[in-house]
Design a protein around this motif. Sequence first.
Motif, short mmCIF file in Angstrom:
data_model
loop_
_atom_site.label_atom_id
_atom_site.label_comp_id
_atom_site.label_asym_id
_atom_site.label_seq_id
_atom_site.Cartn_x
_atom_site.Cartn_y
_atom_site.Cartn_z
N LEU A 12 0.81 -1.22 0.00
CA LEU A 12 0.00 0.00 0.00
C LEU A 12 0.85 1.27 0.00
O LEU A 12 0.52 2.24 -0.67
CB LEU A 12 -0.94 -0.02 1.21
N ASP A 13 1.95 1.24 0.72
CA ASP A 13 2.78 2.44 0.84
C ASP A 13 3.83 2.57 -0.27
O ASP A 13 4.65 3.48 -0.25
CB ASP A 13 3.44 2.50 2.21
N SER A 14 3.79 1.68 -1.26
CA SER A 14 4.78 1.74 -2.34
C SER A 14 4.25 2.47 -3.57
O SER A 14 4.93 2.53 -4.59
CB SER A 14 5.19 0.32 -2.74
N VAL A 15 3.06 3.03 -3.48
CA VAL A 15 2.39 3.62 -4.64
C VAL A 15 1.92 5.04 -4.30
O VAL A 15 1.49 5.31 -3.19
CB VAL A 15 1.17 2.74 -5.04
N SER A 16 1.99 5.93 -5.29
CA SER A 16 1.43 7.28 -5.15
C SER A 16 -0.01 7.25 -5.63
O SER A 16 -0.29 7.37 -6.82
CB SER A 16 2.24 8.28 -5.98
N TRP A 17 -0.93 7.07 -4.71
CA TRP A 17 -2.34 6.86 -5.03
C TRP A 17 -3.07 8.16 -5.34
O TRP A 17 -2.80 9.19 -4.73
CB TRP A 17 -3.05 6.19 -3.86
N THR A 18 -4.05 8.05 -6.24
CA THR A 18 -5.05 9.09 -6.43
C THR A 18 -6.36 8.51 -5.93
O THR A 18 -6.80 7.45 -6.41
CB THR A 18 -5.19 9.48 -7.92
N ALA A 19 -6.97 9.16 -4.96
CA ALA A 19 -8.26 8.71 -4.43
C ALA A 19 -9.38 9.24 -5.31
O ALA A 19 -9.31 10.38 -5.79
CB ALA A 19 -8.44 9.20 -3.00
N PHE A 20 -10.41 8.42 -5.49
CA PHE A 20 -11.57 8.84 -6.28
C PHE A 20 -12.83 8.66 -5.44
O PHE A 20 -13.06 7.60 -4.87
CB PHE A 20 -11.70 8.00 -7.56
N PHE A 21 -13.63 9.74 -5.37
CA PHE A 21 -14.90 9.73 -4.64
C PHE A 21 -15.98 10.37 -5.49
O PHE A 21 -15.70 11.28 -6.28
CB PHE A 21 -14.79 10.54 -3.34
N CYS A 22 -17.23 9.95 -5.28
CA CYS A 22 -18.37 10.57 -5.94
C CYS A 22 -19.64 10.25 -5.16
O CYS A 22 -19.82 9.12 -4.69
CB CYS A 22 -18.51 10.04 -7.37
N SER A 23 -20.51 11.23 -5.01
CA SER A 23 -21.81 11.01 -4.37
C SER A 23 -22.61 9.97 -5.13
O SER A 23 -22.39 9.75 -6.33
CB SER A 23 -22.61 12.31 -4.33
N VAL A 24 -23.57 9.38 -4.45
CA VAL A 24 -24.43 8.37 -5.08
C VAL A 24 -25.22 8.98 -6.23
O VAL A 24 -25.26 8.44 -7.33
CB VAL A 24 -25.37 7.72 -4.03
N ARG A 25 -25.85 10.11 -5.98
CA ARG A 25 -26.59 10.80 -7.05
C ARG A 25 -25.66 11.83 -7.66
O ARG A 25 -24.97 12.56 -6.95
CB ARG A 25 -27.83 11.46 -6.49
N CYS A 26 -25.70 11.91 -8.99
CA CYS A 26 -24.71 12.72 -9.69
C CYS A 26 -25.29 13.22 -11.01
O CYS A 26 -25.98 12.46 -11.71
CB CYS A 26 -23.50 11.82 -9.94
N PRO A 27 -25.03 14.48 -11.39
CA PRO A 27 -25.50 14.98 -12.69
C PRO A 27 -24.92 14.17 -13.85
O PRO A 27 -23.77 13.72 -13.80
CB PRO A 27 -24.97 16.43 -12.72
N GLY A 28 -25.71 14.01 -14.90
CA GLY A 28 -25.32 13.21 -16.06
C GLY A 28 -24.00 13.63 -16.68
O GLY A 28 -23.18 12.77 -17.04
#
Length: 173
Positions: A12-28
């Motif tokens: 886990l600590d060997s990578v430069s992660w990009t986190a991705f998040f999004c609300s359940v409801r989302c504009p098209g």
Amino acid sequence: MPELNTIGKLALDSVSWTAFFCSVRCPGKIILDSYDLAQKWRAEERPVIGGFHSPVEKEVLKIMLRSTAPLCIALARGLPKRIPAEYKPHLEKGRLLLASFHDAKVKRATKESAEERNFAVASLAEKIFVAYAAPGGKTETFCRAIARLNKPCFTFKHEANQNLISMGFKAIE
């Protein structure tokens, strides 16, 4: 932070992660932009970490599973006893990590365990991308907290994301 439990060869600590998040409801438009972004990340082989729980997050995961980039799926419950078939080849190749900050007794995700998981993901990530956070929702509350982490936070340049932009998230096209 609670004890980390993992399945996979990836550190886990060997990578430069990009986190991705999004609300359940989302504009098209943001849904479509998220799919395009995932395709771009796939081509760049960008390492992505997330809970991949909301519908948009799940679709981003499907796209990223077709890449060779490192991926980390952080669960809001204990690790599964049976690994989903679609994950096995990626685990064997050493490019997928299943991670949990909960012991095996936690069988189902709860609001609290999802919040804990999201904060853990944000703390592990080098960069944070929030496709959309519904005004007044749990994701927006979470974003207010992560905006103070002094990590690069990004979102889409879209009128629906003014709440994130006003928190200091950098808007991208």
